[in-house]
Design a protein around this motif. Structure first.
Motif, PDB file in Angstrom:
ATOM      1  N   ARG A 279       0.937  -1.169  -0.050  1.00 33.63           N
ATOM      2  CA  ARG A 279      -0.090  -0.111   0.150  1.00 33.63           C
ATOM      3  C   ARG A 279       0.794   1.475  -0.021  1.00 33.63           C
ATOM      4  N   GLN A 280       2.202   1.194   0.267  1.00 36.36           N
ATOM      5  CA  GLN A 280       2.863   2.214   0.136  1.00 36.36           C
ATOM      6  C   GLN A 280       4.212   2.045  -1.041  1.00 36.36           C
ATOM      7  N   TYR A 281       5.381   2.440  -0.690  1.00 29.36           N
ATOM      8  CA  TYR A 281       6.358   2.266  -1.726  1.00 29.36           C
ATOM      9  C   TYR A 281       7.808   2.712  -1.101  1.00 29.36           C
ATOM     10  N   VAL A 282       8.689   1.819  -1.586  1.00 28.13           N
ATOM     11  CA  VAL A 282      10.191   2.276  -1.186  1.00 28.13           C
ATOM     12  C   VAL A 282      10.746   3.046  -2.538  1.00 28.13           C
ATOM     13  N   PRO A 283      11.252   4.296  -2.591  1.00 24.92           N
ATOM     14  CA  PRO A 283      11.835   5.113  -3.562  1.00 24.92           C
ATOM     15  C   PRO A 283      12.809   4.161  -4.086  1.00 24.92           C
ATOM     16  N   ALA A 284      12.881   4.533  -5.711  1.00 25.50           N
ATOM     17  CA  ALA A 284      13.909   3.953  -6.346  1.00 25.50           C
ATOM     18  C   ALA A 284      15.336   4.319  -5.539  1.00 25.50           C
ATOM     19  N   ARG A 285      15.433   5.562  -5.024  1.00 27.19           N
ATOM     20  CA  ARG A 285      16.780   5.844  -4.623  1.00 27.19           C
ATOM     21  C   ARG A 285      17.154   5.053  -3.347  1.00 27.19           C
ATOM     22  N   GLY A 286      16.137   4.402  -2.805  1.00 28.56           N
ATOM     23  CA  GLY A 286      16.045   3.568  -1.518  1.00 28.56           C
ATOM     24  C   GLY A 286      15.786   4.136  -0.324  1.00 28.56           C
ATOM     25  N   GLN A 287      15.903   3.518   0.931  1.00 29.80           N
ATOM     26  CA  GLN A 287      15.220   3.861   2.040  1.00 29.80           C
ATOM     27  C   GLN A 287      16.011   5.188   2.620  1.00 29.80           C
ATOM     28  N   GLN A 288      15.510   6.296   2.940  1.00 32.39           N
ATOM     29  CA  GLN A 288      16.391   7.478   3.652  1.00 32.39           C
ATOM     30  C   GLN A 288      15.753   7.747   5.051  1.00 32.39           C
ATOM     31  N   TRP A 289      16.438   8.367   5.913  1.00 38.16           N
ATOM     32  CA  TRP A 289      16.196   8.590   7.456  1.00 38.16           C
ATOM     33  C   TRP A 289      16.427   9.843   7.623  1.00 38.16           C
ATOM     34  N   THR A 290      15.458  10.369   8.665  1.00 43.47           N
ATOM     35  CA  THR A 290      15.638  11.645   9.350  1.00 43.47           C
ATOM     36  C   THR A 290      15.239  11.354  10.900  1.00 43.47           C
ATOM     37  N   THR A 291      15.286  12.480  11.502  1.00 43.84           N
ATOM     38  CA  THR A 291      15.017  12.498  12.941  1.00 43.84           C
ATOM     39  C   THR A 291      13.973  13.913  13.113  1.00 43.84           C
ATOM     40  N   LEU A 292      13.240  13.851  14.230  1.00 40.12           N
ATOM     41  CA  LEU A 292      12.190  15.072  14.391  1.00 40.12           C
ATOM     42  C   LEU A 292      13.281  16.346  14.609  1.00 40.12           C
ATOM     43  N   ASP A 293      14.433  16.192  15.344  1.00 42.75           N
ATOM     44  CA  ASP A 293      15.321  17.316  15.380  1.00 42.75           C
ATOM     45  C   ASP A 293      15.831  17.890  14.163  1.00 42.75           C
ATOM     46  N   ARG A 294      16.076  17.075  13.292  1.00 35.81           N
ATOM     47  CA  ARG A 294      16.582  17.589  11.799  1.00 35.81           C
ATOM     48  C   ARG A 294      15.163  18.315  11.261  1.00 35.81           C
ATOM     49  N   LEU A 295      14.231  17.713  11.113  1.00 31.13           N
ATOM     50  CA  LEU A 295      13.019  18.530  10.810  1.00 31.13           C
ATOM     51  C   LEU A 295      12.615  19.753  11.525  1.00 31.13           C
ATOM     52  N   ARG A 296      13.022  19.883  12.624  1.00 30.76           N
ATOM     53  CA  ARG A 296      12.728  21.161  13.510  1.00 30.76           C
ATOM     54  C   ARG A 296      13.524  22.315  12.764  1.00 30.76           C
TER      55      ARG A 296
END
Length: 521
Positions: A279-296
């Protein structure tokens, strides 16, 4: 009343001390409150702007306090003769690095730092070992002490930063033998006479900074001071462990594609089960990660009034799936419907100014995001249907798993399980919405389409897998038994303000007709 005056009044009434309010008579205060209430209903961003201005002022004051703290500890930070140094020992610019031999972020940044030292010949890098990630961190720290005693600190440090295995005692002994060190001393971690072993989580005694408060925000942090005048280098890397009440907590990683948050871990998860589901997908570039602190650090939330008591919250730039959260205000308390990942200081202050939250409710796993952060921040239950329990990636006591087909969460709001997109897919029936005619908050269990006249029904929206006709008829029939007029979807400008129930019936019939008897193109 102009916007600057409203901003000043909003900040004064919401944030100033009680003495400010005592300067007005009761009649004046009521008049001001009425003006503010009307203005905030029309433009909630007024209060947000005031709170952001306050946050910026507090951030500036905190930064100045940090600079003063670094200056007070300059000798211990920058000129401790027992600290190992890389680069130019007489360099005009000093960078202080706090590291842990087990830290994945430290290892990732090591080649970047080395490249910087090769290019910048006037930089002096001071290394301060901060073993905060468990027993093997302490073993590695003691081995480094022994290597420094034998004149080979830099060699062992570089070897440990390149390791892709735990620095357990056999590994440390192997590396010591390879470097020609006294294996017994290095493996056991013997330092110079008088050194005592550091306790778990404690800074090694002979390199302890007098005021540890400046060393703890991240376990990899850099501060710089030149001999001629202070210069500072910012943190290299990001999302590493953070200090909480004296203990070091690991980050809760977020999937960049769907923005769902995971239980704390030293390294990013191996995969995102939400994105690997059909029901979702993994992007062609692969899985990427972040954190809440980075979003802020690079995003903010915008607010839009959809009704007098319904506000849409959305992050810019877009995060994850780019859904919006809906804040419903009722006499019995406020409900947050679906979650967005970014929960920052401005959002927290604004939600509190609007009365806080009485609960958080989710339509389905794609919008779980940082639901635990929201629940814990406001001390409220987070309602998730039990049929989707297996998709929860960050368990927490604030989660309330409801069962059956209906769950009242506030006197005016009831959750209804529709299924379809997910087994526990839910909508919220808000009886007071649409001026008392009723409204559905549908996420994308019922997807409001761009024409705002029809709805879509899919098992997977990105993978274009439709729901079977029987399931769509069942969902439409269930909703027909509720009293409602408007429907609010998951995305910007995806709402049908009038005739929503008729639009659902019309859309269900169109969907079923095509699924059951698709004609030749």
């Amino acid at each position: 009343m102009t916007r600057p005056i409203l901003l000043a009044l909003a900040a004064g009434l919401a944030l100033a001390p009680p003495a400010f309010a005592q300067g007005f008579s009761p009649e004046q205060r009521r008049e001001i409150v009425d003006v503010l209430r009307d203005a905030l209903k029309q433009d909630p961003s007024i209060l947000r702007d005031a709170l952001m201005a306050l946050e910026q002022a507090e951030t500036s004051a905190k930064a100045e306090a940090q600079r003063a703290g670094i200056a007070a500890q300059a000798t211990a930070l920058f000129r401790n003769p027992e600290d190992p140094v890389k680069g130019n020992a007489q360099g005009a610019v000093t960078i202080v690095e706090f590291f842990d031999a087990r830290c994945g972020y430290c290892k990732q940044m090591e080649p970047v730092v080395d490249q910087m030292l090769r290019r910048q010949k006037d930089v002096r890098l001071v290394l301060k070992d901060l073993p905060i990630l468990g027993p093997n961190s302490l073993l590695a720290s003691r081995a480094l002490l022994a290597a420094q005693r034998q004149g080979k600190y830099a060699e062992l440090h570089d070897a440990l930063m390149k390791l892709r295995e735990e620095p357990a005692e056999p590994v440390l002994k192997r590396e010591a033998e390879r470097l020609g060190l006294d294996c017994g001393a290095a493996a056991a971690g013997h330092g110079r006479p008088g050194d005592r072993p550091a306790a778990a989580g404690e800074y090694p005694p002979r390199r302890r900074v007098a005021d540890r408060g400046h060393a703890g925000a991240h376990h990899r942090r850099h501060a710089g001071a030149g001999r001629r005048r202070p210069r500072h280098a910012g943190a290299a890397g990001g999302g590493g462990a953070r200090e909480t009440r004296g203990l070091t907590a690991m980050p809760h990683f977020l999937c960049q594609t769907c923005s769902i948050q995971f239980a704390e871990s030293e390294q990013p998860p191996a995969a995102c089960p939400i994105c690997e589901d059909e029901r979702q997908y993994v992007p062609a570039r692969g899985q990427q990660w972040t954190t809440l602190d980075r979003l802020r650090g690079g995003h903010a939330n915008t607010w839009r009034a959809l009704e007098p008591d319904l506000l849409a919250i959305r992050s810019v730039p877009a995060v994850g799936i780019d859904q919006r959260a809906l804040l419903v205000r009722t006499p019995a308390g406020n409900l947050l419907w679906d979650c967005i990942a970014l929960l920052d200081a401005a959002t927290i202050a604004l939600v509190r100014a609007l009365g806080g939250l009485a609960g958080v409710a989710l339509s389905h796993p794609h919008y779980y995001s940082t639901m635990v952060e929201w629940g814990r921040e406001f001390g409220v239950p987070v309602w998730v249907h039990a049929a989707d329990r297996e998709h929860v990636t960050r368990p927490d006591p604030c989660l309330r798993f409801w069962e059956d087909d209906a769950q009242p969460v506030l006197p005016d709001i009831t959750l209804h399980r529709l299924g379809g997109h997910f087994a526990g897919g839910a909508v919220a029936h808000w009886r007071g919405g649409a001026e008392g005619r009723g409204a559905l908050l549908s996420g994308d269990i019922l997807q409001v389409l761009p024409d705002r006249r029809h709805l879509g029904f899919m098992r997977s929206y990105p993978c274009l897998i439709p729901l079977p006709a029987a399931e769509v008829r069942r969902m439409a029939g269930y909703c027909a038994g509720l009293e409602w007029e408007a429907i609010y979807g998951a995305f910007h400008e995806r709402e049908i303000l009038a005739g929503g129930k008729a639009a659902l019936a019309r859309s269900a019939e169109r969907h079923c007709a095509w699924v059951e008897r698709m004609v030749e193109p």
